[in-house]
Write an enzyme that holds these catalytic residues in place. Structure first.
Site, PDB file in Angstrom:
ATOM      1  N   ASP A  98       8.041   4.586 -25.278  1.00 49.03           N
ATOM      2  CA  ASP A  98       7.838   3.694 -24.137  1.00 49.03           C
ATOM      3  C   ASP A  98       6.398   3.878 -23.658  1.00 49.03           C
ATOM      4  OD1 ASP A  98      10.344   2.687 -21.794  1.00 49.03           O
ATOM      5  OD2 ASP A  98       8.216   2.129 -21.773  1.00 49.03           O
ATOM      6  N   ASP A 200       5.555  -1.216 -21.306  1.00 46.80           N
ATOM      7  CA  ASP A 200       6.037  -1.364 -19.928  1.00 46.80           C
ATOM      8  C   ASP A 200       5.158  -2.316 -19.115  1.00 46.80           C
ATOM      9  OD1 ASP A 200       7.881  -0.154 -17.910  1.00 46.80           O
ATOM     10  OD2 ASP A 200       5.986   0.346 -16.961  1.00 46.80           O
ATOM     11  N   GLU A 253       7.490  -5.600 -22.360  1.00 47.58           N
ATOM     12  CA  GLU A 253       8.332  -5.930 -21.208  1.00 47.58           C
ATOM     13  C   GLU A 253       7.472  -6.828 -20.331  1.00 47.58           C
ATOM     14  OE1 GLU A 253       8.590  -3.579 -17.841  1.00 47.58           O
ATOM     15  OE2 GLU A 253      10.643  -4.099 -17.359  1.00 47.58           O
ATOM     16  N   HIS A 322      17.799   0.090 -18.839  1.00 48.37           N
ATOM     17  CA  HIS A 322      17.884   1.105 -17.773  1.00 48.37           C
ATOM     18  C   HIS A 322      17.547   0.545 -16.395  1.00 48.37           C
ATOM     19  CE1 HIS A 322      13.738   0.682 -18.828  1.00 48.37           C
ATOM     20  NE2 HIS A 322      13.416   1.307 -17.724  1.00 48.37           N
ATOM     21  N   ASP A 323      17.124  -0.722 -16.369  1.00 49.11           N
ATOM     22  CA  ASP A 323      16.779  -1.341 -15.075  1.00 49.11           C
ATOM     23  C   ASP A 323      17.843  -2.313 -14.588  1.00 49.11           C
ATOM     24  OD1 ASP A 323      13.264  -1.782 -15.908  1.00 49.11           O
ATOM     25  OD2 ASP A 323      14.286  -0.135 -14.883  1.00 49.11           O
TER      26      ASP A 323
END
Ligand code: TEU
Length: 542
Positions: A98, A200, A253, A322-323
């Site tokens: 990530d 990210d 993302e 995870h969000d």
């Protein structure tokens, strides 16, 4: 990577702190992941995306990095990481890291040296003089904080920008030295054998100007930093200097991305990203922001999925991470038809066009957490939003319900391995509350079931990976109804149709879908002239 690596890849996202704790500190660790590699391989996935495992003060659970070339001690050591890479490789699984380069932690050496007055490092960040004692501009913040915090001594009247928490200062991507530092970070991990990066909030990193933004309900100022030309330029340079030479790939993302911006970011000719995570389908049940919900109309979800399936050459496909709250809790049913709904999602995810991303626990139908109060919630975003809701005078019960159904912690509860003590996740108190339903919803229970949720996910992944139509075929929407969704995949004359009922009540099969053909798989046994609750069918047309 092979010619069609995007089409041949199925990714499994692991949130390391919630996966498996082997040293009894209540946090998952790398040794835990290593010990589960045979299980992960049994899912049929060929890439593991690890949420951040770098050294971090954990203000935002590792998305605030204080040393990019290190391993967070609570997760293990660099040797553990190297073992994970090599053991995963033996099982045909690549490791994706990530990459968080919009911001660092305020405890990163760069920020500390900037605070100590070193000009070189001050220029690594976005530091601005306030205006007449006020903050430099009117921008919003993703975590409901003020995006400007005094830099050093308040008397100096200087502030630093942070679109996320105050412990996540934004990097200054106008500074070519920042690009060189980040290239070095990518190459460090690529040389350790990672296969790529999940990038990210990658489309907000380059701010064109710090001028005031047009007033918006959320994130005023976004027009100055969303998918800017500077960002495209950086992505091209990172691909050229790092990804290309190592045959690695990157998924971005990309918050607030629309179709055109997604195309601009991941069109092959651009040489930037291989694919993006868009958010529109995950926003079908909200009013302006995710904290205010409206009843989900499945047709809206269907339309959005069909739109993105036909708009881009290629993209990611995901329903959880995870969000995001657990998809079956949010859009389906986490009680009576939990198993059927989870299997339907497996059918949907693995027969749509694009690279599928499975989030840990999705494969056994894990549901939202069962938090009873705010003290059981960890996430900084949730606590900030609760505070803001209180300052806006929203009633206590309403404030709590907002958090309970939307908090990111809903997806971060520890992986449920067994029905036993602490779900087999840890021998001590876990960092986040384990869902009480682990007594029924757990891997061990699923592994003992021929027709369970896990078995269905494994079958769908295997089907997806073997089937050229599902890997490479076109997408055509056939039906988007109140509850019934159907679409066709076609490749070299072969046609498959996915048809599903996205609701908890049986649904008539529209006459236009009486297509005949051969049933390949369904999440129900036996025949039915209707689609049962959350029924999924994959049909091969002759
Ligand atoms: O998330 C970016 C982001 O926009 C999400 O936090 C989003 O605002 C919301 O939480 C989901 O609707 C990325 C990471 O995935 C997230 O975990 C980090 O907190 C954030 O960036 C900052 O690094």
């Amino acid at each position: 990577m092979g010619k069609n690596y995007k089409n041949d890849t199925v990714v499994y996202q692991i949130y390391p702190r919630s996966y498996l704790d082997t040293d009894g500190d209540g946090y998952g660790d790398l040794k835990g992941i290593i010990s589960k590699l045979d299980y992960i391989a049994s899912l049929g996935v060929n890439v593991i995306w690890l949420s951040p495992i770098y050294k971090s003060p954990d203000d935002d659970n590792g998305y605030d990095i204080s040393d990019y070339k290190s391993i967070q001690p609570r997760f293990g050591t660099m040797d553990d990481f190297d073992t994970l890479v090599s053991e995963a490789k033996k099982r045909g699984i690549g490791i994706m890291m990530d990459l968080v380069i919009n911001h660092t932690s305020d405890e990163h050496e760069w920020f500390r040296r900037a605070l100590a007055g070193e000009e070189k490092y001050r220029n690594y960040y976005i530091i601005e003089k306030g205006k007449n004692g006020k903050i430099p501009n009117n921008w919003g913040n993703f975590f409901a904080e003020c995006p400007w915090t005094p830099f050093g001594d308040e008397k100096n009247g200087e502030y630093y920008l942070h679109l996320f928490s105050k412990k996540q200062p934004d990097l200054n991507w106008h500074n070519p030295e920042v690009l060189e530092e980040v290239k070095d970070i990518l190459n460090f991990w690529l040389e350790r054998g990672v296969c790529g990066f999940r990038c990210d909030v990658i489309n907000v990193i380059y701010k064109n100007t710090l001028a005031d933004g047009k007033r918006r309900p959320i994130l005023t100022g976004q027009e100055h930093y969303l998918s800017t030309e500077g960002c495209h330029d950086i992505l091209r340079k990172l691909r050229e200097s790092c990804l290309e030479p190592h045959g690695a790939w990157a998924v971005g993302e990309t918050v607030f991305v629309d179709v055109q911006r997604a195309k601009d970011l991941c069109d092959e000719s651009r040489g930037e990203l291989d694919m993006v995570f868009s958010f529109e389908h995950m926003e079908c049940d909200q009013i302006i922001v995710k904290w205010f919900k409206t009843k989900l109309r499945p047709k809206k979800l269907m339309r959005t999925l069909s739109k993105w399936q036909t708009a881009l050459d290629w993209s990611s496909v995901y329903f959880e991470n995870h969000d995001q709250p657990r998809f079956i809790s949010r859009f389906c049913d986490s009680k009576e038809y939990r198993a059927e709904a989870s299997k339907m999602v497996a059918g949907l995810l693995l027969t749509l066009r694009g690279t599928p991303f499975i989030y840990e626990g999705q494969e056994i139908g894990m549901t939202n957490g069962d938090f009873k109060n705010l003290f059981e919630v960890e996430d900084i975003e949730s606590h900030n939003v609760y505070k803001m809701a209180k300052s806006l005078g929203l009633p206590k019960g309403y404030r709590w319900r907002m958090i309970q159904r939307t908090s990111r912690d809903n997806a971060r509860t520890p992986m449920q391995w067994t029905a036993g003590e602490k779900a087999g996740f840890s021998s001590s108190e876990p960092w986040l509350k384990i869902n009480a339903n682990h007594t029924e919803v757990n891997v061990e229970n699923e592994q003992n079931q021929q027709n369970g949720v896990l078995a269905f996910w494994q079958t769908m992944v295997s089907l997806r990976k073997e089937n050229e139509v599902l890997k490479n075929g076109s997408f055509t929407s056939l039906y988007e109804g109140k509850s019934v969704y159907a679409y066709q995949r076609e490749y070299e004359g072969k046609r498959l149709v996915s048809i599903m009922n996205m609701c908890s009540k049986a649904a008539k099969i529209p006459s236009s879908l009486a297509l005949g053909g051969k049933l390949i798989i369904s999440n129900y046994d036996g025949e039915s002239d209707k689609l049962r609750p959350f029924e999924f069918r994959l049909i091969e047309l002759d």
